[in-house]
Every structure is written in structure tokens, then in C-alpha cells.
Motif scaffolding. Structure first.
Motif, PDB file in Angstrom:
ATOM      1  N   ARG A  58      32.017  48.126  41.401  1.00 18.93           N
ATOM      2  CA  ARG A  58      31.064  47.498  42.336  1.00 18.93           C
ATOM      3  C   ARG A  58      29.933  46.792  41.571  1.00 18.93           C
ATOM      4  NH1 ARG A  58      29.095  51.007  46.835  1.00 18.93           N
ATOM      5  NH2 ARG A  58      29.892  52.964  46.036  1.00 18.93           N
ATOM      6  N   ILE A  71      26.541  45.321  47.681  1.00 19.59           N
ATOM      7  CA  ILE A  71      27.869  45.867  47.329  1.00 19.59           C
ATOM      8  C   ILE A  71      27.690  47.176  46.560  1.00 19.59           C
ATOM      9  CG2 ILE A  71      29.983  45.468  45.957  1.00 19.59           C
ATOM     10  CD1 ILE A  71      29.682  42.463  46.546  1.00 19.59           C
ATOM     11  N   PHE A  77      32.913  50.045  49.632  1.00 16.45           N
ATOM     12  CA  PHE A  77      33.193  48.611  49.766  1.00 16.45           C
ATOM     13  C   PHE A  77      34.689  48.448  50.015  1.00 16.45           C
ATOM     14  CE2 PHE A  77      34.239  44.454  47.815  1.00 16.45           C
ATOM     15  CZ  PHE A  77      33.348  43.640  48.500  1.00 16.45           C
ATOM     16  N   LEU A  79      37.788  45.811  50.133  1.00 15.22           N
ATOM     17  CA  LEU A  79      38.211  44.457  49.771  1.00 15.22           C
ATOM     18  C   LEU A  79      39.454  44.103  50.587  1.00 15.22           C
ATOM     19  CD1 LEU A  79      37.800  42.003  47.832  1.00 15.22           C
ATOM     20  CD2 LEU A  79      39.501  43.075  46.338  1.00 15.22           C
ATOM     21  N   VAL A 138      33.201  36.877  47.614  1.00  7.99           N
ATOM     22  CA  VAL A 138      34.203  37.238  46.585  1.00  7.99           C
ATOM     23  C   VAL A 138      35.131  36.063  46.250  1.00  7.99           C
ATOM     24  CG1 VAL A 138      34.215  39.726  47.114  1.00  7.99           C
ATOM     25  CG2 VAL A 138      35.868  38.235  48.241  1.00  7.99           C
ATOM     26  N   THR A 145      38.082  38.556  40.447  1.00 12.96           N
ATOM     27  CA  THR A 145      38.360  39.645  41.404  1.00 12.96           C
ATOM     28  C   THR A 145      39.841  40.033  41.334  1.00 12.96           C
ATOM     29  OG1 THR A 145      36.617  38.703  42.783  1.00 12.96           O
ATOM     30  CG2 THR A 145      38.037  40.336  43.824  1.00 12.96           C
ATOM     31  N   PRO A 157      42.261  37.587  47.232  1.00  9.06           N
ATOM     32  CA  PRO A 157      41.079  38.235  47.814  1.00  9.06           C
ATOM     33  C   PRO A 157      40.410  37.324  48.843  1.00  9.06           C
ATOM     34  CG  PRO A 157      40.578  37.433  45.598  1.00  9.06           C
ATOM     35  CD  PRO A 157      42.021  37.112  45.853  1.00  9.06           C
ATOM     36  N   GLY A 160      35.114  40.825  51.400  1.00  5.62           N
ATOM     37  CA  GLY A 160      34.869  42.261  51.297  1.00  5.62           C
ATOM     38  C   GLY A 160      34.049  42.737  52.483  1.00  5.62           C
ATOM     39  N   SER A 162      30.883  45.553  52.838  1.00  8.56           N
ATOM     40  CA  SER A 162      29.987  46.626  52.370  1.00  8.56           C
ATOM     41  C   SER A 162      29.622  47.476  53.574  1.00  8.56           C
ATOM     42  CB  SER A 162      28.673  46.041  51.825  1.00  8.56           C
ATOM     43  OG  SER A 162      28.862  45.403  50.606  1.00  8.56           O
TER      44      SER A 162
END
Ligand SMILES: Cc1cc2nc3c(=O)[nH]c(=O)nc-3n(C[C@H](O)[C@H](O)[C@H](O)COP(=O)(O)O)c2cc1C
Length: 241
Positions: A58, A71, A77, A79, A138, A145, A157, A160, A162
Motif C-alpha cells: 500500500r 490507500i 484496499f 484492487l 491506479v 501496478t 488494473p 481500487g 480504500s
């Protein structure tokens, strides 16, 4: 109106979390069970979720996304990734090679599946009196990532989430008036100066902290930062050819 609609109508994005709050595993599993129940294209479930508790990972994500410091301070978190790797395995088990990159519709399919799952997660989180923020940031560092999480080809990706115990009390962000984006039967003409009123509404409601909404839209497309990055990374992942 009921508890579900109240939760949705009271939605706000939280960005400041109690870094000492520990989310219990049962709560995380409830959130995951809820997101996995979202509708999905042909029941294909063309996304995966990586649960990220590890602080080093993170920290690295915050180094890459300095504007998304939450984050690290959130409790967990998630993803969300577009995922055609499982589809590849099924197809190859039939001794067939498939070029996923040839069908740009696949990007809609995975994006919609992941987006719906994320929204189920947001509603579950908020109904449990926790808070969250979606992190599209991201994608600005998709390559790093991909490396950080060992994402295989045919995955990407997307964003994300949080999740934590909120310490802030953000103002609810007013949306565009319905006349501009909810139509009856046909698309309607939009007045060319429609944004003046909405800019003012956001200023008055103190959501934009002095910045002007239509300028932010203009700047986003003027910069078009992700144009080249996303194309190159999608090609490298086998999702665009
Ligand atoms: C696809 C997507 C990407 C987002 N990326 C970020 C982000 O990287 N950082 C952030 O602070 N908020 C991010 N957000 C949150 C939006 O800024 C927020 O939803 C929007 O300003 C409306 O505010 P509200 O959610 O409080 O109503 C993202 C939201 C979405 C749907």
C-alpha cells in the motif's frame, strides 16, 4: 424509501480514515460476498479483486499515487482488475487460441462487471457505517501496478477501493439536474451553456473548494493523460491488438 435507498441517497466519498481502525475479517468477507453477487455479463464474472492488507504494497501504491494517501490510512484496499485470464484457460483447454485484443467490446464487458461489483461493495460498506473511496488513479501507473501484484496477461488494473472508518464529514456532491442526463424516450438537446448553473451549484455547495467543475472536465480531456499509457499497457496485456 427504505434503508437501502437511504444508504444510496446519502452516499459521499470519504478520504480521511482512522489509520488505527482494524476492520475484522467477517466484515471484509461480507463486503466481498456482496460485491460478488452483482449482476455480471453472461455470468462470466470478468473481473477479479485483490484484497490488499500489506502495508508495504500500500505504501508503494501511495508512492505511485501521492494524491491518494488514503490507500495507506484505510483499513483495507481492494484492487479491481479486468480479468480474461480464466476465459483464456477455458478456451485453451479446447486447444484454441483466442485474440482477446481484437474485440474492443471486451473492455466494456470487464469494466461494467467490475463497476457493478464495486458499487455493490460501496453500498455494503456504507450500510455498515464504514466509508470508502474508489481509486481510478491506479490506471495512471498500470504498468507498475501490474508488476506489484503479478497480474498475468489478459488482466488489467481498473480501479481500487480504500475502505475504512471515516474521520471526515464531506459535503454531499449534487449531481447534474435530471433534465441534463435523464431523458424520456429520446436523447434531448442540451443547452450549450448548461454548465454555468451546475458550476455555480457546486461552488455554492462548497464541494469543489473553489475549482470550477466545467474547467476540470475541460482540463481532463485537454491533457488526455491516459491516452497513450492505457493503449500501450492494454497491448502489452493482450487486451488490445
Ligand atoms: C471510476 C472512478 C475513479 C475515481 N478515482 C478517484 C481517485 O483516484 N481519487 C479520489 O480521491 N477519488 C476518486 N473517485 C471518487 C470521485 O472523485 C467521486 O465519486 C466524485 O467526486 C463524486 O463525489 P461523491 O462520491 O462524494 O458523490 C473516483 C470515482 C470513480 C467512479
Amino acid at each position: 424509501m427504505n434503508q437501502v435507498t437511504d444508504t444510496m441517497l446519502n452516499h459521499v466519498t470519504h478520504r480521511i480514515f482512522d489509520k488505527n481502525f482494524e476492520i475484522d475479517d467477517r466484515t471484509i468477507q461480507t463486503i466481498i460476498d456482496c460485491l460478488k453477487k452483482a449482476p455480471t455479463h453472461i455470468n462470466g464474472q470478468f473481473y477479479s479483486v485483490i484484497v490488499v492488507r500489506d502495508l508495504e504494497k500500500r505504501k508503494r501504491l501511495v508512492e505511485l499515487n501521492p494524491l491518494n494517501g488514503h490507500i495507506l490510512k484505510s483499513s483495507v484496499f481492494l484492487l479491481f482488475i479486468a480479468d480474461f485470464n480464466r476465459s483464456r484457460i477455458i478456451i485453451e483447454s479446447n486447444d484454441i487460441h483466442h485474440d482477446f485484443g481484437k474485440n474492443i467490446d471486451n473492455l466494456f464487458v470487464a469494466g461494467i462487471d467490475a463497476g457493478l461489483a464495486a458499487m455493490n461493495a460501496v453500498n455494503a460498506i456504507e450500510s455498515l457505517e464504514l466509508g470508502c473511496v474508489i481509486v481510478g488513479g491506479v490506471r495512471y501507473h498500470a504498468k507498475e501496478t501490474i508488476q506489484l501484484f503479478n497480474l498475468p496477461k489478459f488482466t488489467y488494473p481498473l480501479f481500487g477501493l480504500s475502505i475504512g472508518k471515516p474521520l471526515d464529514n464531506p459535503t454531499k456532491s449534487p449531481r447534474l439536474p435530471k433534465v441534463l442526463n435523464v431523458f424520456e424516450e429520446n436523447y434531448n438537446t442540451i443547452p450549450s451553456d448548461f454548465f454555468n448553473d451546475y458550476d455555480q451549484l457546486l461552488i455554492d455547495s462548497r464541494v469543489t473548494q473553489g475549482s470550477i467543475w466545467s474547467e476540470s472536465i475541460f482540463n481532463y480531456f485537454e491533457k488526455d493523460t491516459l491516452k497513450t499509457v492505457t493503449k500501450e499497457n492494454l497491448e502489452a496485456q493482450g487486451l488490445l491488438s
